[in-house]
Design a protein around this motif. Sequence first.
Motif, PDB file in Angstrom:
ATOM      1  N   VAL A   5       0.840  -1.205   0.000  1.00 49.10           N
ATOM      2  CA  VAL A   5       0.000   0.000   0.000  1.00 49.10           C
ATOM      3  C   VAL A   5       0.869   1.247   0.000  1.00 49.10           C
ATOM      4  CG1 VAL A   5      -1.694   1.318   1.312  1.00 49.10           C
ATOM      5  CG2 VAL A   5      -1.920  -1.170   1.118  1.00 49.10           C
ATOM      6  N   MET A   6       1.921   1.216   0.816  1.00 47.91           N
ATOM      7  CA  MET A   6       2.827   2.371   0.874  1.00 47.91           C
ATOM      8  C   MET A   6       3.462   2.637  -0.488  1.00 47.91           C
ATOM      9  SD  MET A   6       4.724   1.747   4.536  1.00 47.91           S
ATOM     10  CE  MET A   6       5.869   3.084   4.232  1.00 47.91           C
ATOM     11  N   VAL A   7       3.872   1.567  -1.168  1.00 49.52           N
ATOM     12  CA  VAL A   7       4.488   1.733  -2.494  1.00 49.52           C
ATOM     13  C   VAL A   7       3.501   2.355  -3.457  1.00 49.52           C
ATOM     14  CG1 VAL A   7       5.451   0.520  -4.476  1.00 49.52           C
ATOM     15  CG2 VAL A   7       6.123  -0.160  -2.169  1.00 49.52           C
ATOM     16  N   HIS A   8       2.283   1.862  -3.450  1.00 53.69           N
ATOM     17  CA  HIS A   8       1.301   2.371  -4.414  1.00 53.69           C
ATOM     18  C   HIS A   8       0.908   3.808  -4.095  1.00 53.69           C
ATOM     19  CE1 HIS A   8       0.260  -1.102  -6.997  1.00 53.69           C
ATOM     20  NE2 HIS A   8       0.792  -1.798  -6.000  1.00 53.69           N
ATOM     21  N   GLU A   9       0.846   4.160  -2.815  1.00 54.19           N
ATOM     22  CA  GLU A   9       0.518   5.543  -2.471  1.00 54.19           C
ATOM     23  C   GLU A   9       1.653   6.476  -2.908  1.00 54.19           C
ATOM     24  OE1 GLU A   9      -0.551   6.170   1.541  1.00 54.19           O
ATOM     25  OE2 GLU A   9      -2.497   5.151   1.355  1.00 54.19           O
ATOM     26  N   LEU A  14       3.845  10.388  -7.024  1.00 59.04           N
ATOM     27  CA  LEU A  14       4.754  10.739  -8.126  1.00 59.04           C
ATOM     28  C   LEU A  14       3.985  11.076  -9.390  1.00 59.04           C
ATOM     29  CD1 LEU A  14       7.591   8.069  -7.701  1.00 59.04           C
ATOM     30  CD2 LEU A  14       7.757  10.517  -7.244  1.00 59.04           C
ATOM     31  N   LEU A  15       2.957  10.282  -9.703  1.00 54.97           N
ATOM     32  CA  LEU A  15       2.154  10.556 -10.895  1.00 54.97           C
ATOM     33  C   LEU A  15       1.410  11.873 -10.757  1.00 54.97           C
ATOM     34  CD1 LEU A  15       0.847   6.936 -11.511  1.00 54.97           C
ATOM     35  CD2 LEU A  15       2.341   8.240 -13.040  1.00 54.97           C
ATOM     36  N   ASP A  16       0.894  12.148  -9.552  1.00 56.02           N
ATOM     37  CA  ASP A  16       0.203  13.424  -9.330  1.00 56.02           C
ATOM     38  C   ASP A  16       1.164  14.598  -9.467  1.00 56.02           C
ATOM     39  OD1 ASP A  16      -2.147  12.087  -8.904  1.00 56.02           O
ATOM     40  OD2 ASP A  16      -2.023  12.158  -6.715  1.00 56.02           O
ATOM     41  N   ASP A  17       2.386  14.430  -8.936  1.00 51.82           N
ATOM     42  CA  ASP A  17       3.385  15.498  -9.053  1.00 51.82           C
ATOM     43  C   ASP A  17       3.723  15.768 -10.515  1.00 51.82           C
ATOM     44  OD1 ASP A  17       3.453  15.720  -6.329  1.00 51.82           O
ATOM     45  OD2 ASP A  17       5.324  14.580  -6.073  1.00 51.82           O
ATOM     46  N   PHE A  18       3.830  14.686 -11.294  1.00 52.67           N
ATOM     47  CA  PHE A  18       4.123  14.857 -12.715  1.00 52.67           C
ATOM     48  C   PHE A  18       2.972  15.584 -13.413  1.00 52.67           C
ATOM     49  CE2 PHE A  18       3.819  13.444 -17.137  1.00 52.67           C
ATOM     50  CZ  PHE A  18       5.073  13.786 -17.603  1.00 52.67           C
ATOM     51  N   THR A  73      14.885   5.355  -4.150  1.00 51.18           N
ATOM     52  CA  THR A  73      14.115   4.736  -3.070  1.00 51.18           C
ATOM     53  C   THR A  73      14.329   3.236  -2.961  1.00 51.18           C
ATOM     54  OG1 THR A  73      12.429   6.440  -3.389  1.00 51.18           O
ATOM     55  CG2 THR A  73      11.806   4.519  -2.087  1.00 51.18           C
ATOM     56  N   TYR A  74      14.326   2.534  -4.093  1.00 50.41           N
ATOM     57  CA  TYR A  74      14.363   1.070  -4.071  1.00 50.41           C
ATOM     58  C   TYR A  74      15.601   0.546  -4.773  1.00 50.41           C
ATOM     59  CZ  TYR A  74       9.512   1.786  -2.773  1.00 50.41           C
ATOM     60  OH  TYR A  74       8.371   2.200  -2.140  1.00 50.41           O
ATOM     61  N   THR A  75      16.112  -0.581  -4.282  1.00 45.42           N
ATOM     62  CA  THR A  75      17.268  -1.218  -4.914  1.00 45.42           C
ATOM     63  C   THR A  75      16.843  -1.847  -6.236  1.00 45.42           C
ATOM     64  OG1 THR A  75      16.905  -3.384  -3.904  1.00 45.42           O
ATOM     65  CG2 THR A  75      18.177  -1.755  -2.632  1.00 45.42           C
ATOM     66  N   LEU A  76      17.845  -2.228  -7.029  1.00 46.03           N
ATOM     67  CA  LEU A  76      17.548  -2.913  -8.295  1.00 46.03           C
ATOM     68  C   LEU A  76      16.865  -4.257  -8.045  1.00 46.03           C
ATOM     69  CD1 LEU A  76      20.678  -2.209 -10.526  1.00 46.03           C
ATOM     70  CD2 LEU A  76      18.313  -1.596 -11.027  1.00 46.03           C
ATOM     71  N   HIS A  88       8.192   3.058  -9.881  1.00 50.19           N
ATOM     72  CA  HIS A  88       8.489   4.136  -8.945  1.00 50.19           C
ATOM     73  C   HIS A  88       9.906   4.677  -9.186  1.00 50.19           C
ATOM     74  CE1 HIS A  88       9.244   6.231  -5.148  1.00 50.19           C
ATOM     75  NE2 HIS A  88       7.937   6.145  -4.881  1.00 50.19           N
ATOM     76  N   GLY A  89      10.888   3.778  -9.310  1.00 51.76           N
ATOM     77  CA  GLY A  89      12.264   4.208  -9.520  1.00 51.76           C
ATOM     78  C   GLY A  89      12.428   5.022 -10.789  1.00 51.76           C
ATOM     79  N   GLN A  90      11.797   4.581 -11.863  1.00 53.18           N
ATOM     80  CA  GLN A  90      11.938   5.305 -13.118  1.00 53.18           C
ATOM     81  C   GLN A  90      11.170   6.624 -13.101  1.00 53.18           C
ATOM     82  OE1 GLN A  90      12.339   2.892 -16.823  1.00 53.18           O
ATOM     83  NE2 GLN A  90      11.610   1.223 -15.525  1.00 53.18           N
ATOM     84  N   LEU A  91      10.047   6.662 -12.413  1.00 54.36           N
ATOM     85  CA  LEU A  91       9.295   7.918 -12.310  1.00 54.36           C
ATOM     86  C   LEU A  91      10.063   8.969 -11.510  1.00 54.36           C
ATOM     87  CD1 LEU A  91       5.548   6.898 -11.882  1.00 54.36           C
ATOM     88  CD2 LEU A  91       6.573   8.232 -13.737  1.00 54.36           C
ATOM     89  N   GLU A  92      10.843   8.527 -10.531  1.00 58.12           N
ATOM     90  CA  GLU A  92      11.692   9.475  -9.816  1.00 58.12           C
ATOM     91  C   GLU A  92      12.647  10.165 -10.793  1.00 58.12           C
ATOM     92  OE1 GLU A  92      13.114   8.380  -5.660  1.00 58.12           O
ATOM     93  OE2 GLU A  92      12.559   6.401  -6.455  1.00 58.12           O
TER      94      GLU A  92
END
Length: 820
Positions: A5-9, A14-18, A73-76, A88-92
Amino acid sequence: MNTAVMVHESLRKLLDDFAEASQERQGSEQYEAERQGREHQLPAIHAALENTPAAAMPLLFWRPQNTGIPGNTYTLKEQFFDKAKMLHGQLEDVLVSAAENFGAPLCIRPNFGTIFLPAALGLEYAVFDDAYPWLTTHLTRTGIASSALDKAGESPMMQRAVEYISWFRELLPPEIHVYMPDTQGPFDLAHLIYGDQLFLDMYDDPQFVHELLQFCTELYISCTLTLKKALGEPEGSCYHGHALIQGIHMNNGGVRISEDTATLISPEQIDEYVIPYDKQALDRFGGGFLHYCGKNDHLLDAYLALEGVRAINFGNPEMHDFTRTMEKFRTSGVCCFGKWPVTPGETPREYFRRIGRVTDGGSGIILHLDSTAFSGSIPAPTPRELFELSRTELSEYRNEDRQGPRAMKTGKPKNSENLENSAGENHATENPAVSSGQLRNHIPLAGPATREPCDGTEGRLRVSLGFTPRWYHDRLGIDFGEIWHTDPVYRYESLVTMKEYLHAHFPSVPYFTPRYENGIEPACATLSGVFGILLIPMIYGAEPLYASDAWPDAKPILTLDDIRNLPPPSVTLDANKTLLQLEEQMEIISEKWGPVHGYLNYQGTINIAAKLRGSELFLDMLDEPETVKNFFRHIAGTIEQVSKKVQRRQRESGFSVDLLSMSNCTVSMISPQQYEEFILPLDMHLSTQYQRFGIHTCNWVADPYLDSLRKIDKMGYLDTGIRSDLARIKRMFPETRRALLLTPGEVEAMSEAELAAAVKRINLEYAPCDIVLADVETTMPDERINGFLAMVREEGNLREEGERLSQDKEQTLQDKERDL
């Protein structure tokens, strides 16, 4: 709250910020300009990939964070097994880059690394936190024979890729394009799947290797079709980011092929095992672009000649000479897509002007630029400033009349009269000698010989004629003491006097003809000849001994302890009194006359070392070779830094110059093996740092050193004495502008018949070339010189006329055969 849930939120934020950032941009004047196509880069990207004229060069930025891991945020490993974390990583990275894309496509992909297609065949692999996955097994011959392509398409790895693609496409806004995972290329896949045994089987069982490569080609094609279907992408076009967030859209090709392993094999093996299978893949998808790491000149040439190659991307552009490589791209009509490194100390303006000079103002290139590349500048330029600067600087070099994808241009500024030839000869910028980077011998008035760019007017035989300072002093009373070397106004006035005198006495020499513009002879507002051959020794502290009728000289000054304790050039150059005095002269010339013309004599590594250390140098090479090597490296670094600093200022003033010629006169005092060990590596390095490069040997037999000199990839100029094997040099250096040095003593000692025979031999064995008659003293009569000029001119014309008649005769015979 659980982790999912935390990941999806966080992903939703990130999508909202974009979306918010995009909405803010939509109301701006900048966005409207992009939307209306005035700055949007897709048309320019399409034009570059088709190698047709465009309004501007596409410039794609990337901003490194964790350079090997998308996002922070996240490892490979976490991203590999969780599509939300991968997105998430690519959106960052997208959020960092979105404000700097200026109309370039934003691209992301399912990011599984190079193991993707081998894993689809069932190969095992390891996944890491901070590195991309790596295969832990390979298929045997039996395993390869039993593998079925349809099983790869239905494998868990392929299903995961399709799932990730579909989920990404569902969540992402249309401005962010999804592209396919890393599918590599047929030869890379063969190496990944089969392992290093591939290299042995290329010798032991070539039939099996061809079968393996055919299997890998079909694997590549079938899986690409599956992925394109999931992407909703036509077979003949694609988006691709090539592991970066800002990417391209190709509408004349549907794939990217990566062949890093191909750089390890021979030209014959490349032609047999790589090109035919890459061609199959390209043909199936209407073309594409290719990538490889490392350096393999034959691989590059083969790809540039391969139909369907739209662009080539280098994994190690720093290993390629920029000018020579881009000339190949321009000639072939293939686009260069990727990064070109910024050289140390290079400003943004200098960088873009370097790009512009070589690429016709940015034609046929899609440039990826690290947005922090100029972070050392104060203040550091923003990506917007870099983007706008690229438009401004490159526009000066654009050739609006460029015709078609195979056109080759020289990339000179349209608004800057190129007066590199201080003689004022006519320029023929379409001549191959110009675009190939050739240099010709150039003797400044009363200066030691150096080199200048060929301009296409050279012909078969060209005399480069020069006189000593004593010759001018005795005839015209000119003082060549300190004032001549330090006072640009006195030097200009004396040069005008010399040129008028030379034109009156040697009217057949075009570069002795004064050419005034608004009452100014621009080529006399020059640095040529300043400090003679002592510029670099003076920077090291040598005190010049000036004379009214000779070049300045100096005594050796450095001991071995001095050499051991030399500080790096960069530490001392900014405050160097000789360099500061030279900069002051350039400012005076620029303010008074405009462009700062001329070619300083930077000498060569061993010449300068001998001048600073004396004859002890040659014993030092035997007794303390490492000390001497460090000394040579120091000198080469000083030459590079000083020449680039001076030429940068000259270019800013409006005089186009980017060349270096090494004077290796004293190489004849060491063995060829010593040249290879001590000097050649430095000459090879320096040759990569300039648009044009050449070697001056001197009037001695060059034969023992030719094999070593041939190792220098870029050789725009080479000279030698008449006792060398001229025919061999011509065979070994067919693309080099060659020169033959005759001393005034040789010319005076020969009878008319002997001199005519020598000129005839030069013409038959060595031409096209320069014949250099330098350092003429007062003992040689003008009549002898004019007779020699006429002799060379007649011999060259006879040969050219003979060749023309031979060609006409051959054409007549062909016409008769056709009529019969």
